[in-house]
Design an enzyme around this catalytic site. Structure first.
Site, PDB file in Angstrom:
ATOM      1  N   LYS A 185      -2.152 -14.769  -1.699  1.00  0.00           N
ATOM      2  CA  LYS A 185      -2.951 -13.530  -1.299  1.00  0.00           C
ATOM      3  C   LYS A 185      -4.331 -14.341  -0.941  1.00  0.00           C
ATOM      4  O   LYS A 185      -4.520 -15.382  -1.265  1.00  0.00           O
ATOM      5  CB  LYS A 185      -3.392 -12.655  -2.316  1.00  0.00           C
ATOM      6  CG  LYS A 185      -3.748 -11.315  -1.919  1.00  0.00           C
ATOM      7  CD  LYS A 185      -2.700 -10.305  -1.672  1.00  0.00           C
ATOM      8  CE  LYS A 185      -3.116  -9.150  -1.257  1.00  0.00           C
ATOM      9  NZ  LYS A 185      -2.071  -7.965  -1.077  1.00  0.00           N
ATOM     10  N   GLY A 195      -6.611   8.386  -3.357  1.00  0.00           N
ATOM     11  CA  GLY A 195      -6.636   7.436  -2.415  1.00  0.00           C
ATOM     12  C   GLY A 195      -5.840   7.658  -1.131  1.00  0.00           C
ATOM     13  O   GLY A 195      -4.583   7.547  -1.081  1.00  0.00           O
ATOM     14  N   GLY A 208      -5.736   6.887   1.985  1.00  0.00           N
ATOM     15  CA  GLY A 208      -6.009   5.998   3.060  1.00  0.00           C
ATOM     16  C   GLY A 208      -4.517   5.611   3.858  1.00  0.00           C
ATOM     17  O   GLY A 208      -3.860   6.654   4.158  1.00  0.00           O
ATOM     18  N   VAL A 228      -1.803   4.281   3.222  1.00  0.00           N
ATOM     19  CA  VAL A 228      -0.612   4.774   2.455  1.00  0.00           C
ATOM     20  C   VAL A 228      -0.774   6.032   1.899  1.00  0.00           C
ATOM     21  O   VAL A 228       0.595   6.906   2.257  1.00  0.00           O
ATOM     22  CB  VAL A 228      -0.350   3.576   1.294  1.00  0.00           C
ATOM     23  CG1 VAL A 228       0.864   3.915   0.572  1.00  0.00           C
ATOM     24  CG2 VAL A 228      -0.424   2.151   1.999  1.00  0.00           C
TER      25      VAL A 228
HETATM   26  P1  NAD Z   1      -6.953   1.905   2.695  1.00  0.00           P
HETATM   27  O1  NAD Z   1      -7.965   1.288   2.381  1.00  0.00           O
HETATM   28  O2  NAD Z   1      -6.493   2.370   3.946  1.00  0.00           O
HETATM   29  O3  NAD Z   1      -7.138   3.231   1.834  1.00  0.00           O
HETATM   30  C1  NAD Z   1      -7.662   3.339   0.196  1.00  0.00           C
HETATM   31  C2  NAD Z   1      -8.193   4.653   0.100  1.00  0.00           C
HETATM   32  O4  NAD Z   1      -8.758   4.817  -1.391  1.00  0.00           O
HETATM   33  C3  NAD Z   1      -9.466   5.014   1.079  1.00  0.00           C
HETATM   34  O5  NAD Z   1      -9.125   6.301   1.505  1.00  0.00           O
HETATM   35  C4  NAD Z   1     -10.620   4.814   0.218  1.00  0.00           C
HETATM   36  O6  NAD Z   1     -11.772   5.895   0.538  1.00  0.00           O
HETATM   37  C5  NAD Z   1     -10.055   5.338  -1.187  1.00  0.00           C
HETATM   38  N1  NAD Z   1     -10.882   4.792  -2.364  1.00  0.00           N
HETATM   39  C6  NAD Z   1     -11.490   3.921  -2.633  1.00  0.00           C
HETATM   40  N2  NAD Z   1     -12.129   3.805  -3.748  1.00  0.00           N
HETATM   41  C7  NAD Z   1     -11.487   4.998  -4.312  1.00  0.00           C
HETATM   42  C8  NAD Z   1     -11.991   5.667  -5.667  1.00  0.00           C
HETATM   43  N3  NAD Z   1     -12.806   5.389  -6.563  1.00  0.00           N
HETATM   44  N4  NAD Z   1     -11.781   7.001  -5.764  1.00  0.00           N
HETATM   45  C9  NAD Z   1     -10.793   7.632  -5.001  1.00  0.00           C
HETATM   46  N5  NAD Z   1     -10.551   7.001  -3.970  1.00  0.00           N
HETATM   47  C10 NAD Z   1     -10.888   5.818  -3.358  1.00  0.00           C
HETATM   48  O7  NAD Z   1      -5.592   1.213   1.547  1.00  0.00           O
HETATM   49  P2  NAD Z   1      -4.129   1.422   1.831  1.00  0.00           P
HETATM   50  O8  NAD Z   1      -3.820   0.506   2.692  1.00  0.00           O
HETATM   51  O9  NAD Z   1      -3.877   2.593   1.873  1.00  0.00           O
HETATM   52  O10 NAD Z   1      -3.664   0.661   0.328  1.00  0.00           O
HETATM   53  C11 NAD Z   1      -3.981   1.557  -0.756  1.00  0.00           C
HETATM   54  C12 NAD Z   1      -3.511   0.708  -1.963  1.00  0.00           C
HETATM   55  O11 NAD Z   1      -2.074   0.436  -1.871  1.00  0.00           O
HETATM   56  C13 NAD Z   1      -4.068  -0.589  -2.254  1.00  0.00           C
HETATM   57  O12 NAD Z   1      -4.548  -0.795  -3.557  1.00  0.00           O
HETATM   58  C14 NAD Z   1      -3.336  -1.733  -1.616  1.00  0.00           C
HETATM   59  O13 NAD Z   1      -3.578  -3.061  -2.191  1.00  0.00           O
HETATM   60  C15 NAD Z   1      -1.970  -0.947  -1.961  1.00  0.00           C
HETATM   61  N6  NAD Z   1      -1.104  -1.588  -1.009  1.00  0.00           N
HETATM   62  C16 NAD Z   1      -1.033  -1.112   0.245  1.00  0.00           C
HETATM   63  C17 NAD Z   1       0.026  -1.746   1.185  1.00  0.00           C
HETATM   64  C18 NAD Z   1       0.016  -1.265   2.630  1.00  0.00           C
HETATM   65  O14 NAD Z   1       1.188  -1.431   3.295  1.00  0.00           O
HETATM   66  N7  NAD Z   1      -1.025  -0.772   3.035  1.00  0.00           N
HETATM   67  C19 NAD Z   1       1.216  -2.329   0.597  1.00  0.00           C
HETATM   68  C20 NAD Z   1       1.205  -2.620  -0.707  1.00  0.00           C
HETATM   69  C21 NAD Z   1       0.166  -2.126  -1.639  1.00  0.00           C
END
Ligand code: NAD
Length: 367
Positions: A93, A193, A195, A197
């Protein structure tokens, strides 16, 4: 000339080596470039199964110590994620320290790409929180060791929908275990969250007739989830106190800790966030004692990795989705092992992942 510094962080050498020793990492590269302002750390945890693949997170860490801790934990998680998903990949990573909204430039991403290139394929990068497929296009200008490129560039595009699909099938498998059926209609499911995902997950859950609650610090994401999928918005950190069947953390890590676990009123925790358990050997058992089923994060959120892995073998989203569906069966297997051995589910998943790494290490040690 690219400047590579494998040097001491402000936390002190002994801190770094202590932290490295805790997780038994193979290699950590500290990358600094004054011209672009790049400060990055690349951590390769284990390369027994193959080159270490893991996304690059850009985050405004409060300290260098926090950044190194994050990259070490995340890269270790990648080893387990690849191993348990049956992929021939190691775990690695990268983190870039800084504000993704203000500091990210083409030059910074390309400079980062040069550091990745210097590792000669031992590390393959991809997008993560704070980076996008567009950023990976810049990285690609400096190295071939990058996946997660836009579909227009022959890549798999944003892996988030596939990750969300894996979390969705994982929630179904967990419901099967707890309720005897994987039908999610009428189930109360809280997603924190919303976002990349989380929003896709909400869409799947809504389609299945679940009663979805959402929380986020981003108001516009909440509004969108409410408007498009009828989700109920939970203000602040109220999700921890809300009665529900499934809690799906999809924001950042360490969300399951001494304070929050005591408040949870759910039967299942199954979400996308990496490293949800603040301290695995404490908070895994704590959930078990409370009778809450926990879907190991590195298994349930492996869809994105499965997706980018398939770029290696000629990208095909249908295949990636089909492979991601296997998370359902693997989770049920983990739940059975955890019951049989009377251990918490994260420990059962770790055991299975470590077994594969060790078995293949033995195979590779033979002529
Ligand atoms: P992203 O940045 O698109 O979304 C994260 C969301 O969480 C955002 O909307 C943000 O505003 C919100 N957030 C941040 N802090 C917060 C809090 N304290 N309380 C409530 N909401 C909060 O990220 P993503 O790509 O959707 O990934 C989300 C999680 O999944 C991360 O931990 C990431 O490591 C994990 N993940 C993502 C993927 C992927 O394919 N994108 C794969 C494996 C794991």
């Amino acid at each position: 000339m690219i400047e590579v510094k494998e040097a001491q962080l402000a936390t002190g050498t002994s801190d770094i080596f202590n932290q490295l020793g805790t997780h038994d990492h193979e290699q950590v590269l500290i990358c600094n470039d004054n011209q672009t302002g790049l400060k990055a750390i690349i951590a390769i945890h284990n390369s027994v199964l193959g080159p270490g693949l893991g996304g690059t997170r850009m985050w405004n860490y409060k300290s260098e110590s926090e950044a190194i801790n994050d990259v070490l934990r995340l890269s270790r998680g990648m080893t387990y994620k690849a191993a348990i998903s049956g992929l021939n990949l190691g775990g690695a990573k990268a983190v870039i320290i800084g504000d993704a909204n203000t500091m990210k430039t083409e030059a910074l991403m390309r400079r980062f790409g040069r550091f990745v290139n210097n590792l000669g394929g031992k590390y393959i990068t991809a997008e993560d929180v704070g980076t996008t497929t567009k950023d990976m296009e810049y990285v690609k200008m400096e190295t071939d060791h990058v996946v997660g490129l836009p579909e227009s560039r022959g890549g798999g595009g944003d892996p988030s929908p596939v990750t969300a699909y894996g979390v969705y099938v994982g929630i179904k498998a967990s419901a099967k275990k707890i309720f005897g059926s994987d039908d999610l209609s009428g189930k109360k499911i809280g997603v924190t969250g919303i976002g990349k995902v989380g929003m896709h997950l909400v869409k799947y859950l809504h389609k299945d007739g679940a009663n979805v609650m959402v929380s986020d610090i981003n108001e516009s994401a909440l509004l969108k989830a409410h408007k498009n999928y009828g989700a109920t918005v939970i203000e602040g950190d109220g999700m921890f106190d809300a009665e529900m069947d499934v809690f799906a953390p999809c924001a950042l890590g360490a969300i399951l800790n001494d304070e929050t676990i005591g408040r949870l009123k759910t039967k299942i925790v199954a979400g996308a966030a990496n490293n949800q358990l603040a301290i695995e050997h404490i908070h895994g058992p704590m959930l078990k004692e409370k009778g809450i089923l926990y879907a190991p994060d590195f298994l349930i959120n492996a869809g994105g990795l499965i997706n980018v892995y398939s770029e290696h073998t000629g990208y095909n989203r249908e295949n990636a989705m089909r492979d991601t569906e296997k998370i359902y069966d693997t989770l049920l297997e983990i739940y059975k092992t955890a019951d049989r051995e009377n251990i918490h589910t994260q420990a059962a998943a770790t055991e299975l992942a470590e077994k594969r790494v060790n078995d293949i290490m033995q195979v590779k040690s033979k002529i």
